[in-house]
Every structure is written in structure tokens, then in C-alpha cells.
Design an enzyme around this catalytic site. Sequence first.
Site, PDB file in Angstrom:
ATOM      1  N   THR A  14       0.824  -1.203   0.000  1.00  0.00           N
ATOM      2  CA  THR A  14       0.000   0.000   0.000  1.00  0.00           C
ATOM      3  C   THR A  14       0.858   1.253   0.000  1.00  0.00           C
ATOM      4  O   THR A  14       0.559   2.225  -0.676  1.00  0.00           O
ATOM      5  CB  THR A  14      -0.887   0.004   1.257  1.00  0.00           C
ATOM      6  OG1 THR A  14      -1.511  -1.264   1.341  1.00  0.00           O
ATOM      7  CG2 THR A  14      -1.939   1.087   1.190  1.00  0.00           C
ATOM      8  N   ASP A 125      -0.582  -5.253  12.293  1.00  0.00           N
ATOM      9  CA  ASP A 125      -0.922  -5.725  10.946  1.00  0.00           C
ATOM     10  C   ASP A 125      -0.197  -7.015  10.600  1.00  0.00           C
ATOM     11  O   ASP A 125       0.341  -7.164   9.503  1.00  0.00           O
ATOM     12  CB  ASP A 125      -0.609  -4.645   9.912  1.00  0.00           C
ATOM     13  CG  ASP A 125      -1.214  -4.992   8.546  1.00  0.00           C
ATOM     14  OD1 ASP A 125      -2.217  -5.747   8.516  1.00  0.00           O
ATOM     15  OD2 ASP A 125      -0.676  -4.538   7.522  1.00  0.00           O
TER      16      ASP A 125
HETATM   17  N1  LIG Z   1      13.108  -7.046   3.599  1.00  0.00           N
HETATM   18  C1  LIG Z   1      12.440  -7.594   2.597  1.00  0.00           C
HETATM   19  N2  LIG Z   1      12.998  -8.566   1.856  1.00  0.00           N
HETATM   20  C2  LIG Z   1      12.312  -9.127   0.832  1.00  0.00           C
HETATM   21  N3  LIG Z   1      11.055  -8.803   0.499  1.00  0.00           N
HETATM   22  C3  LIG Z   1      10.437  -7.836   1.210  1.00  0.00           C
HETATM   23  C4  LIG Z   1      11.101  -7.173   2.291  1.00  0.00           C
HETATM   24  N4  LIG Z   1      10.240  -6.277   2.820  1.00  0.00           N
HETATM   25  C5  LIG Z   1       9.108  -6.376   2.108  1.00  0.00           C
HETATM   26  N5  LIG Z   1       9.215  -7.299   1.136  1.00  0.00           N
HETATM   27  C6  LIG Z   1       8.178  -7.714   0.185  1.00  0.00           C
HETATM   28  O1  LIG Z   1       7.390  -6.598  -0.173  1.00  0.00           O
HETATM   29  C7  LIG Z   1       6.029  -6.804   0.238  1.00  0.00           C
HETATM   30  C8  LIG Z   1       5.420  -5.482   0.666  1.00  0.00           C
HETATM   31  O2  LIG Z   1       6.198  -4.933   1.725  1.00  0.00           O
HETATM   32  P1  LIG Z   1       5.565  -4.099   2.906  1.00  0.00           P
HETATM   33  O3  LIG Z   1       4.508  -4.937   3.552  1.00  0.00           O
HETATM   34  O4  LIG Z   1       6.638  -3.587   3.775  1.00  0.00           O
HETATM   35  O5  LIG Z   1       4.916  -2.895   2.109  1.00  0.00           O
HETATM   36  P2  LIG Z   1       3.608  -2.104   2.483  1.00  0.00           P
HETATM   37  O6  LIG Z   1       3.457  -1.009   1.466  1.00  0.00           O
HETATM   38  O7  LIG Z   1       3.672  -1.685   3.894  1.00  0.00           O
HETATM   39  O8  LIG Z   1       2.535  -3.226   2.264  1.00  0.00           O
HETATM   40  P3  LIG Z   1       1.122  -3.420   2.949  1.00  0.00           P
HETATM   41  O9  LIG Z   1       0.132  -3.218   1.853  1.00  0.00           O
HETATM   42  O10 LIG Z   1       1.150  -4.817   3.466  1.00  0.00           O
HETATM   43  O11 LIG Z   1       1.041  -2.415   4.030  1.00  0.00           O
HETATM   44  C9  LIG Z   1       6.105  -7.859   1.339  1.00  0.00           C
HETATM   45  O12 LIG Z   1       4.916  -8.615   1.433  1.00  0.00           O
HETATM   46  C10 LIG Z   1       7.270  -8.716   0.883  1.00  0.00           C
HETATM   47  O13 LIG Z   1       6.847  -9.692  -0.049  1.00  0.00           O
END
Ligand SMILES: Nc1ncnc2c1ncn2[C@@H]1O[C@H](COP(=O)(O)OP(=O)(O)OP(=O)(O)O)[C@@H](O)[C@H]1O
Length: 459
Positions: A14, A125
Site C-alpha cells: 500500500t 498488521d
Molecule cells: N526485507 C524484505 N525482503 C524481501 N522482500 C520484502 C522485504 N520487505 C518487504 N518485502 C516484500 O514486499 C512486500 C510489501 O512490503 P511491505 O509490507 O513492507 O509494504 P507495504 O506497502 O507496507 O505493504 P502493505 O500493503 O502490506 O502495508 C512484502 O509482502 C514482501 O513480499
Amino acid sequence: MDRYKLIKEVGDGTFGSVWRAINKQTGEVVAIKKMKKKYYSWDECINLREVKSLRRMNHPNIVKLKEVIRENDILYFVFEYMECNLYQLMKDRQKLFAEADIRNWCFQVFQGLSYMHQRGYFHRDLKPENLLVSKDIIKIADFGLAREVNSSPPFTEYVSTRWYRAPEVLLQSYVYTSKVDMWAMGAIMAELLSLRPIFPGASEADEIYKICSVIGSPTEKTWLEGLNLAKTINYQFPQIPGVPLSSLMPSASEDAVNLIERLCSWDPCSRPTAAEALQHPFFQSCFYAPPSLRPKPSVARTPPPPVGPRGSFEHQSVKRQPVSLANAKPFNSYASPKSHAAFGSGVQRKLEMANQDGTRNTKAVRSSVRDSKYRPPGKKSPPALNKNRFTRSVSEAADKLANMTIGGTGSRRHSVSVVGQHQQLKPPSMKAGWVGETRDMYLRPTQPTTNAYSRKVAG
Ligand SMILES: Nc1ncnc2c1ncn2[C@@H]1O[C@H](COP(=O)(O)OP(=O)(O)OP(=O)(O)O)[C@@H](O)[C@H]1O
């Protein structure tokens, strides 16, 4: 950012897209999260929960934030790289995981949670996508919604993924605790054991219905506070008896089922803490090795697994005795054999209306993003990063990011490195799902012969 070469997009969340990248100087593989929103000053950045909470955490089961970079008003988080997330491991799987693997993962996650909760934070979350796996190691990621436990309620702006959302949050309680993470862990454990989401609600109202269908509607005995909470929002629970959890995961051990029952208790007070969960008989064959007793890893930047089957660590003396959990209630006490006619009335509409209140949450936004989240990665080429750097000095950045530590050489003009800080902090609350399974999915025992995840994505 020119110190890093972006290789491939590995996640689209997101708030940001995540890329696998290589540090050109050291060859280290990292994950870089490029935030979607623009940040026009460091002031905005330091207030991000992800920054505030992660910079204080240093635990082998919490993904390490290595660096924060702001360049051309774009904010980048540099994390240690993990191979995949739990959802990716589950989605194409036909065969159930070995319970030993699930035990190992969960034990590690509870250790990370115990650390986090004790330091005054809760995640809000937890979901399979936020649990990152590399070989035997699992780490908690995405602290975008983490909160300090002692921050003052009401927690109004929270959103969490619906399928893992605790009932007190669904009922719009403004005061909730780290026990919301324990509920989510119960749901995740159940999903790992059955390869199906256990509470796949298509809306908030349907989420409560799904929960009642599995654990039975709450009663005065099981969650008096919840009944009162429901009254205050003029909500009436559907009256459903629930089903034995073991029927949803026939191959799971009694201990596994028992732990899930406790984690997914209506009353947050009846859920074990993370530290208590680690003492559950389900983890009898696991033991915690304190960092000081762990064997030295051969590769410095990859910590050894903090958990393993009996005998996999050198120091067996640290093995704990399992103890029974306080406040445990037999699962069947949740059952309430009444009809569920009350649901689907104006009450349900009321909850759905609450969903549309843009001031309260961003669930709809999250939901739509999530629908597109699992397209095959790698279709886009890495974004062309403007070489015109952010020009503030390191010292200014350091002042702004108060407790972060400036790392590396003096040439790092636009970035801030982060090291874990063992500070005593005070702990705290949650995002959205998508339309998925049919309502009666959990009303009958199911075998995971077909994979639930194709429906999950398509739904
Ligand atoms: N350190 C990492 N190493 C490898 N892949 C990662 C890492 N951090 C995140 N990802 C990948 O990226 C995806 C999205 O990351 P993240 O959840 O931090 O983003 P977000 O924008 O906060 O997503 P959400 O919609 O869940 O809030 C994760 O589900 C994972 O597959």
C-alpha cells in the site's frame, strides 16, 4: 541511491514498492522499499511509524532496517533482504506443511513479538505477507502500523488486514492492546496448518460472522466486555455454535489446535501473551537460545536460527519447561447453539457503513491495492532514479532522525544508517482484505485438496 543497483520488484504494498537491490560497494543484497508518498522534509520522515519503531528494534526475528534515504523527495528504506513471505510459500502449495516447520516459524515469530511487546510496541498488521522467510529464519516486517502500547488511545486511524483483525478492533474498540497481534497469530497458525484462511470475511460484518461460525458466538462467559461493546455500537452478534477447530485442520496435533483456540479467544485477556505462547506445550520441542549462548554464525550478517528442534543447538541447558497457560478456557465453551437470524439486519448495514467512513480508516484503499498485489513481479523495469541527490548534510539528517545512528563514511550525505537500540520504550493497534470465500466455507470440515489461494487472489 546510486550506491544501490535495483534488480527486481519483489513486492508492491500500500505504501511502497519493494525492490531487491545490490549495494554496489559491498555486494550485499538488500531490499529497498520506495515509498509512494513524497516526503518534502525530514520532519515528515521522522514521524513515520516505520522509522520510529524499527530503529529501536534489534532482534533476529524482526527485519532489520539498515538505512533511510531521502532523495528528490522520495523516501527509501533499506532493509536486510529476505527470500519470500509466508503467503508466497502457501499460495501454490498443495501439500500441507510439516507441523515441525510451522512450529519452528511460529516459535520464532512469538520470540520477535515477545521482544517487541516487551519494548512497548505492537505490530497491528500481522499477516502472512508481513512474515518474511529466508531458509529456516522468519522475521516480522512492515512496521507501517506499529504503535507504542502506551501511546494514548483512542486509536482511531488504524487499519489492519481484515482476515487477521481481532474482534475488539472489528467492534471499533478504541482501546486495544498487543493482544491484537496474538489474535492475528492464531489466524496465521490456522492458515499454515490448513492452507486456508480461517476467517476470510468479505466485509467487516462478514468477518465477525466468519469468526462466530468457527469459534461460536461470544457469551457473557466468554466475552462480557465484547457484548457490552457491541451494545454501544448497536450491534448484535449472530448466534452460531461454531465448530470444533480440529475439524478444520484434521491433521493438526492437539497442542497446535489448543494453542490456536487460545490465541483466537474472543476476550483479549484470555489470549496468551507472546511470552506465554512460547511456553505452550506446542513448543515443547523448541527452546530459546539467548543471543549470548548462540553459536557464532559463520557468515556475520546472517544470524543463526533462534529456534530449532531439541538438540539443534549446542546449549540444551536453556531448554524451558512447558507450563500451562493462565485463563485457558476449553474451546467448546465458546459454542452457543442458537440461530443466526440476527445477522444480516440493519446491524450488518451499520457495520458496512462504518467501513465507508473515510475518516476512520483506509481499508478500501488497501483492499484495492491488495487485489493487484500478487501479479508476477519483474514486469516493470527498475525506476530511473534521479541522480540529483538530496543535498542536506549528514549532521542535519542526524539531528532530525534523533535516535538513529549515522553510519558509514562521510560521503553518505543523503542517508542515515540505523542500528538497533535497546531502549526501554512503551508499547500499543492495524489494514484490509479482499472479497474472498463463500460464507459457509468453514461450516463444514474441509480438506486442503484444492488450494485456497487461487480463489483468494481471484476473489
Ligand atoms: N526485507 C524484505 N525482503 C524481501 N522482500 C520484502 C522485504 N520487505 C518487504 N518485502 C516484500 O514486499 C512486500 C510489501 O512490503 P511491505 O509490507 O513492507 O509494504 P507495504 O506497502 O507496507 O505493504 P502493505 O500493503 O502490506 O502495508 C512484502 O509482502 C514482501 O513480499
